[in-house]
Design an enzyme around this catalytic site. Structure first.
Site, short mmCIF file in Angstrom:
data_model
loop_
_atom_site.label_atom_id
_atom_site.label_comp_id
_atom_site.label_asym_id
_atom_site.label_seq_id
_atom_site.Cartn_x
_atom_site.Cartn_y
_atom_site.Cartn_z
N ARG A 51 6.55 10.65 -0.95
CA ARG A 51 6.34 11.12 -2.32
C ARG A 51 5.11 10.50 -2.99
NH1 ARG A 51 11.04 11.96 -0.86
NH2 ARG A 51 10.70 9.97 0.15
N THR A 52 4.99 9.19 -2.93
CA THR A 52 3.93 8.54 -3.70
C THR A 52 2.56 8.99 -3.18
OG1 THR A 52 5.42 6.68 -3.95
CG2 THR A 52 3.14 6.31 -4.59
N LYS A 80 -8.41 -5.08 13.71
CA LYS A 80 -9.33 -6.03 14.34
C LYS A 80 -9.30 -7.37 13.63
CE LYS A 80 -12.45 -2.13 14.94
NZ LYS A 80 -13.67 -1.56 14.35
N ARG A 101 -0.70 0.93 -1.44
CA ARG A 101 0.66 0.44 -1.15
C ARG A 101 0.54 -0.58 -0.02
NH1 ARG A 101 6.05 3.97 -0.25
NH2 ARG A 101 5.82 4.02 -2.52
N HIS A 129 6.70 -1.13 -8.62
CA HIS A 129 6.25 0.23 -8.29
C HIS A 129 6.01 0.93 -9.63
CE1 HIS A 129 5.64 3.92 -6.31
NE2 HIS A 129 6.72 3.99 -5.53
N1 CP Z 1 9.69 6.95 -4.46
C1 CP Z 1 8.88 6.56 -3.46
O1 CP Z 1 8.14 5.57 -3.59
O2 CP Z 1 8.94 7.33 -2.35
P1 CP Z 1 7.98 7.19 -1.08
O3 CP Z 1 8.31 5.85 -0.44
O4 CP Z 1 8.29 8.35 -0.21
O5 CP Z 1 6.58 7.15 -1.59
#
Ligand code: CP
Length: 302
Positions: A51-52, A80, A101, A129
């Site tokens: 999703r993100t 590396k 991320r 998040h």
């Molecule tokens: N909600 C969320 O962070 O989903 P993903 O891990 O799929 O990005």
């Protein structure tokens, strides 16, 4: 917000968060706009995501921008031995904004301290998040017609669930009453509970999910975070601790909405999806509008 990184939800004031929700509402009405033409945005995902990553990409594509980046670090010079510092300094040469991320808590803050371009934290380990929080706020306001004075239950892995940590902190701006439902091993970290207490707000802790369902406006389900457990047997023991079934939400408040940041494993039965109280897939859609708003504001285009 121009050029301002978003690492923890509190990096943005309540007013700034509300501004993002307002602009997101405008993007929901008109999602295709060419305002990012000529801009390049980097998307660095050192950890899996559906999703993100894809909602950021969708947001950028609908605004006419370009994306560079990777969805796993295995094909990059990180393999590396290149440091995060050198990766960020290099990618900043190629982009106007970096979305990252990373499984390491604090990595996004570190990146923001050395990067010449703004950083958006798309999740750092079990810490924060914040973009999920913005879309959660958007979803709550859209379904409840307000943010103030709600009863919100958080259910599942409150220890490792970064979406929970960020959202609890954000909801402290709205006189929320918190209902924290978890196995004893996965309670909300003390630091987050202290934050709630300092804001003079109430939180109640439970182990049984049934106790809390009748009184809440929002039921925020979460996955037990397998990848954060050092002992696989401990995960196996606890993984199906909560399973929400359709009949459990029948005798509940009219306005109840079930949210989940997703991915789901077993904690919400498929049968719940047909309920008008299930909102998690719409919630994921709202991520596109909120991320369009965030990028536009950081780049000074709105
Ligand atoms: N909600 C969320 O962070 O989903 P993903 O891990 O799929 O990005």
């Amino acid at each position: 917000m121009k050029n301002k990184s978003l690492i923890s939800i509190n990096d943005y004031s309540k007013e700034e968060q509300l501004k993002i929700l307002q602009v997101a509402g405008e993007f929901e009405k008109t999602p295709v706009q060419n305002i990012l033409k000529g801009h390049v945005i980097a998307s660095l995902f050192f950890e899996p995501s559906t999703r993100t990553r894809l909602s950021f990409e969708s947001a950028i594509n609908r605004l006419g921008g370009k994306i560079v980046g990777f969805s796993e670090a295995t094909n990059t010079s990180v393999q590396k031995g290149e440091s995060l510092r050198d990766t960020i300094l290099t990618v900043a040469n190629y982009s106007d904004l970096i979305i990252m991320r990373n499984p390491m808590e604090g990595s996004a803050r570190f990146a923001s301290e050395i990067s010449p371009v703004p950083i958006i934290n798309a999740g750092d380990g079990s810490n924060q998040h914040p973009t999920q929080t913005l879309l959660d706020l958007y979803s709550i306001r859209k379904t409840q017609n307000k943010l103030d004075n709600l009863n919100v239950a958080f259910v599942g892995d409150l220890k490792y669930g970064r979406t929970v940590h960020s959202l609890v902190i954000a909801l402290c701006n709205y006189n929320t009453t918190f209902h924290l439902v978890s196995p004893v091993e996965l309670k909300l970290p003390s630091s987050v509970k202290m934050y709630v207490k300092e804001k003079n707000l109430e939180y109640h802790q439970y182990v049984e999910l049934e106790e809390v369902i009748p009184e809440v406006d929002v039921l925020y389900m979460t996955r037990i975070q397998k990848e954060r457990f050092s002992d696989p047997l401990e995960y196996e023991r606890i993984k199906n601790f909560y399973v929400l079934k359709h009949d459990m939400i029948e005798q509940t408040k009219e306005n109840l909405k079930v949210l989940h940041p997703l991915p789901r494993v077993n904690e919400i039965e498929i049968g719940v999806d047909k309920s008008s109280k299930a909102y998690y897939f719409e919630q994921a859609l709202n991520g596109v509008y909120v991320r369009q708003a965030l990028i536009s504001l950081i780049l000074g285009l709105k």
